[in-house]
Design a protein around this motif. Structure first.
Motif, PDB file in Angstrom:
ATOM      1  N   TYR A 192       0.798  -1.224   0.000  1.00  0.00           N
ATOM      2  CA  TYR A 192       0.000   0.000   0.000  1.00  0.00           C
ATOM      3  C   TYR A 192       0.835   1.281   0.000  1.00  0.00           C
ATOM      4  O   TYR A 192       0.278   2.378  -0.109  1.00  0.00           O
ATOM      5  N   LEU A 233      -8.209   3.206   3.710  1.00  0.00           N
ATOM      6  CA  LEU A 233      -7.928   1.829   3.341  1.00  0.00           C
ATOM      7  C   LEU A 233      -8.793   0.831   4.096  1.00  0.00           C
ATOM      8  O   LEU A 233      -9.050  -0.277   3.618  1.00  0.00           O
ATOM      9  N   ARG A 264     -11.927  -1.038   2.491  1.00  0.00           N
ATOM     10  CA  ARG A 264     -11.739  -1.925   1.344  1.00  0.00           C
ATOM     11  C   ARG A 264     -12.837  -2.997   1.325  1.00  0.00           C
ATOM     12  O   ARG A 264     -13.339  -3.423   2.360  1.00  0.00           O
ATOM     13  N   LYS A 274     -13.230  -9.997  -4.538  1.00  0.00           N
ATOM     14  CA  LYS A 274     -11.974 -10.741  -4.580  1.00  0.00           C
ATOM     15  C   LYS A 274     -12.192 -12.194  -4.153  1.00  0.00           C
ATOM     16  O   LYS A 274     -11.637 -13.127  -4.743  1.00  0.00           O
ATOM     17  N   VAL A 329     -10.537  -5.845 -10.043  1.00  0.00           N
ATOM     18  CA  VAL A 329     -10.429  -6.014  -8.596  1.00  0.00           C
ATOM     19  C   VAL A 329      -9.154  -5.320  -8.140  1.00  0.00           C
ATOM     20  O   VAL A 329      -8.120  -5.403  -8.808  1.00  0.00           O
ATOM     21  N   ASP A 330      -9.213  -4.645  -7.006  1.00  0.00           N
ATOM     22  CA  ASP A 330      -8.039  -3.963  -6.464  1.00  0.00           C
ATOM     23  C   ASP A 330      -6.899  -4.970  -6.321  1.00  0.00           C
ATOM     24  O   ASP A 330      -6.997  -5.922  -5.543  1.00  0.00           O
ATOM     25  N   ARG A 347      -4.202  -4.864  -4.863  1.00  0.00           N
ATOM     26  CA  ARG A 347      -3.494  -4.853  -3.578  1.00  0.00           C
ATOM     27  C   ARG A 347      -4.154  -5.766  -2.558  1.00  0.00           C
ATOM     28  O   ARG A 347      -3.565  -6.075  -1.538  1.00  0.00           O
ATOM     29  N   LEU A 348      -5.402  -6.184  -2.839  1.00  0.00           N
ATOM     30  CA  LEU A 348      -6.100  -7.037  -1.880  1.00  0.00           C
ATOM     31  C   LEU A 348      -5.482  -8.430  -1.835  1.00  0.00           C
ATOM     32  O   LEU A 348      -5.011  -8.934  -2.848  1.00  0.00           O
TER      33      LEU A 348
END
Length: 841
Positions: free
Chosen positions: A774, A787, A790, A795, A837-838, A840-841
């Motif tokens: 992040y 954050l 989220r 996901k 989809v993000d 970073r997840l």
């Protein structure tokens, strides 16, 4: 009380004038989602259920919804007057289109009842004459309802009759989904009674004989037989085959579907005019020597045979000539015709026989379809379908398929009893080359049927990005048997200062009823799939490609060049051999899920250009900014807030650099490279998703012991509901020591729960590792608050779908299915990765 039977898959049409009580009847006996009301549809298109001007559009909506429900295999009830033949004609046509039974339930109470009910509803703005006209139309058409196509018609003529009715949902005759087997499915017999007895004996059935020594039953202690039809004609003993199969079916030891030869024989026995050819003469001659009683029993038996059966919760379909997926479990003349004869192209071959349409080449269904009808020298799996007619009567063999084992058992014919019109050894029209890939297999919208998670759709737009990656960067698809799924994160932790914490993983699994878990350390490397062969010639023989196997990334790219890959595989082969894995699993190849360390071995350029650059720039600029602000503060300027923030950012930059440096150490060739296997995915003829993680990790430990300089262990901790605190403490120890975190998995591995397939793993990452993901300043309050919002639902859905498709690829590879069938699934995993989809997840 009158009981009306309604097939579980049917189109029920409630017929009656306004005021006859159709809507009340529908609410009483059917679920709200099953009923489609014309009034409701009229309201949907005009906001007024009484707006007759909207009737045409309303019925367009009604028919559309009904079509969607019938296509999905759902009971559908039409609540409309339907008193006119034209209105019913459309509904009967709809039922025929989707191969379901149309059922009419007629509500015809006295006229005064309908009128009185109409007058009690002020929203109905029409006079008595409308009711009178509708009842007149109904009465004129009552006798013609069956001629219109309704399979059953139920007429209720009084209020008392209507109130006293109960609806019983009946299963179709072909619905044996509650019968799970195991089964032995027998191909076309054609009067070869001796071979049938030999085959049943080979399958460990005990044959019962009458006082004349004739076989009248066969029983297995734990299995039942299923016959695909064509018991009769051409062979030496049609009565003997009928006597045995009839006895097995009557005793509950077997099932039988009808074949086209039974259909023709029955018509001949009942005096219908048929052509006496294709072996029918032999059957009629043999049956003429039997008693009248036996012939009558045989005719009754054949008449009672249905077109196909659906077994084992829809996983197995048996019919004589096969069946396309949209017809499974359905009933109509069209379905019966397909089951008896299949489809033809309208052309004939050089032998004058009709050319069969190759429906199996396009089949993508979940159910295994087993059939006969078209003799072939040997059975061949095509897209989860198999033809068991191996031409016994033509001198070939009689074949049985053991289900669910997928094992074939055959006995050779004693002789050629009947000369075929087409020599048995002549190959059919050329089938698709199994190892030839076609772009149409992967582009456009596709639906993949998976054993573990049902149907999974891949959108057309997802294929584009995957196609570029796969065609430009991925290894040869012959070595690309599997791509790992994305890993779902845990829900956001409520603990201040933490985005992720093990408690949320434990809570998630507890909510699914999974209480036995394993925590595995998350290695500080890159996900790797290792295809490992036992000998140098295995790859060529088994996969059609020279080499020792492959070591590839989550996107199918090779980690190293060919020379380094071969050297790494040679070392891993030695380790696996020393650990005894090849011998124990009786296989010439292994497919391993692993982590390759360090991260810098794969992501060196990313580290230099992104992470190192960010860290270096921050460490260079922020101390200078801090010094300048300190000087400004000493001079009396009010820079306290900015100074404090800059000092925190300086500290964050140091933490960021420390975090990514843990993932880097120098490597030269393979020196410094480590492999951490944690799961065995597949080997020849087997997959291992249902083996517990303890079994997988024990195999990995044996590899560590055999090659400690190359293979790194995966630390783990098994926990249950009573040891959450122990699991949390273990995670805290890992992350405080600089580790990335851990993955929490069901200890049993593949788990199906009441809520569906359980997540294969939930990653719980440490606070400092997340700084890499992040950014250096993610813990700053303004960033952290944002954050915490989220969303992980999408996901998780993606992770499950990719997991299921990956397992399907493994199953197909282990079964030795054609390359294009395996690649369809592998490509789909990569295509699904393009969902928004993000990352970073």
């Amino acid at each position: 009380m009158t009981t009306i039977g309604v097939p579980t898959l049917s189109l029920v049409v409630l017929v009656g004038a306004s005021g006859s009580g159709k809507s009340t009847f529908a609410r009483k006996h059917f679920r709200g989602t099953e009923v489609i009301s014309s009034d409701t549809c009229r309201g949907l298109v005009s906001d007024d259920e009484n707006d007759q001007a909207a009737t045409k559009d309303a019925f367009a909506v009604l028919n559309f919804i009904a079509a969607k429900r019938l296509a999905a295999g759902k009971l559908t009830v039409i609540d409309a007057t339907s008193v006119q033949p034209e209105a019913r004609k459309e509904l009967v046509a709809l039922a025929r289109e989707y191969d379901v039974l149309p059922v009419a339930i007629v509500l015809d109470p006295p006229e005064q009842v309908c009128v009185a009910r109409k007058e009690q509803r002020p929203d109905r703005q029409f006079g008595k004459q409308v009711v009178v006209r509708q009842r007149s139309q109904l009465r004129r058409g009552l006798k013609s309802l069956k001629r219109e196509g309704f399979r059953t018609v139920h007429v209720l003529s009084t209020v008392e009759e209507i109130d006293a009715v109960s609806i019983e949902r009946t299963r179709l005759f072909n619905d044996l989904t509650d019968q799970t087997g195991p089964f032995d499915i027998v191909g076309d017999i054609h009067g070869c009674r001796a071979e049938l007895e030999q085959l049943l004996t080979t399958l460990d059935y005990t044959i019962t004989r009458d006082d004349q020594g004739r076989a009248i039953d066969a029983q297995h202690p734990s299995r039942r037989a299923i016959f695909v039809g064509d018991l009769v004609d051409r062979g030496p003993d049609t009565p003997g085959v009928l006597r045995l199969v009839m006895g097995m079916v009557a005793a509950g030891h077997g099932y039988c579907v009808t074949g086209n030869h039974e259909d023709k024989l029955l018509r001949s026995m009942r005096g219908k005019k048929v052509r006496i050819n294709h072996g029918l003469a032999e059957s009629l001659e043999q049956l003429a020597e039997e008693s009248e009683e036996f012939r009558a029993e045989a005719a009754t038996f054949i008449d009672g045979l249905i077109s196909h059966y659906v077994f084992d919760d829809g996983k197995l379909v048996v019919s004589h000539a096969g069946l396309v997926e949209r017809m499974h479990g359905r009933t109509s003349g069209r379905v019966r015709s397909f089951c008896l004869y299949g489809e033809t192209t309208g052309e004939t071959d050089e032998f004058g026989l009709p050319i069969r349409y190759p429906w199996a080449n396009e089949y993508r269904g979940r159910a295994m379809v087993v059939y006969g009808h078209t003799p072939t020298p040997e059975p061949e799996w095509i897209n989860n379908t198999i033809c068991l007619d191996t031409g016994c009567v033509f001198g070939g063999s009689l074949t049985a398929l053991r289900y669910p084992e997928r094992e074939l058992v055959q006995v050779a014919a004693a002789e050629q009893y009947y000369k075929p019109a087409k020599p048995l050894h002549v190959p059919a029209a050329p089938e698709r080359e199994p190892d030839v890939l076609d772009i149409t297999d992967v582009v456009g919208r596709r639906v993949i049927e998976t054993e573990t998670h049902g149907r999974i759709s891949v959108r057309a737009e997802q294929a584009g990005a995957a196609l570029e990656v796969m065609s430009r960067f991925a290894i040869d698809p012959r070595f690309l048997l599997y791509l790992p799924p994305t890993m779902s994160p845990v829900a956001t932790s409520p603990i201040p200062g933490l985005l992720e914490h093990p408690a949320q993983a434990f809570e998630t699994y507890k909510g699914m009823g999974v209480t036995e878990l394993v925590c595995e350390e998350k290695h500080m490397g890159s996900r790797a799939v290792v295809l490992l062969t036992r000998d140098d010639d295995v790859a060529e023989k088994r996969f059609g490609l020279a080499g020792r196997g492959a070591v590839h990334t989550r996107t199918g790219r090779s980690f190293f060049d060919a020379a380094l890959t071969d050297e790494l595989l040679l070392q891993l082969r030695s380790v696996a051999e020393e650990a005894g894995l090849f011998d124990e699993l009786d296989t010439s190849w292994l497919l391993l899920d692993a982590e390759l360390l360090p991260w810098s071995a794969k992501a060196g350029e990313l580290l230099r250009n992104q992470y190192a650059a960010v860290g270096a720039a921050a460490r260079s600029s922020l101390p200078a900014a801090t010094a300048a602000l300190e000087s400004a503060a000493a001079a009396g300027l009010d820079v306290g807030e900015l100074l404090g923030r800059t000092q925190r950012r300086t500290a964050n930059a140091e933490l960021f650099s420390e975090a990514y440096r843990r993932y880097c150490w120098p490597t030269e060739g393979l020196e410094g490279v480590r492999v951490a296997p944690f799961q065995l995915l597949a080997s020849e003829g087997a997959t291992y998703a249902e083996k517990p993680h303890a079994w997988h990790l024990a195999l990995a430990d044996r590899m560590v012991a055999a090659g400690p300089s190359l293979v790194t262990p995966t630390r783990r901790l098994f926990v249950d509901l009573s040891s959450w605190d122990e699991g949390i403490a273990w995670w805290e120890g890992l992350t405080e020591a600089g580790g990335e975190g851990m993955v929490v998995k069901p200890a049993a591995n593949l788990v199906r729960t009441a809520k569906g397939l359980a997540q294969p793993g939930l990653k719980v990452r440490g606070q400092e590792y997340l700084r890499i993901i992040y950014g250096p300043d993610y813990t700053e309050p303004e960033n952290f608050t944002r954050l915490r919002d989220r969303k992980v639902g999408h996901k998780r859905s993606l992770a499950l779908r990719e997991y299921a498709v990956g397992l399907e690829a493994l199953e197909r590879a282990a079964r030795g299915e054609p390359l294009w069938r395996i690649h369809e699934c592998v490509f789909a995993v990569l295509a699904l990765e393009s969902e928004p989809v993000d990352p970073r997840l």
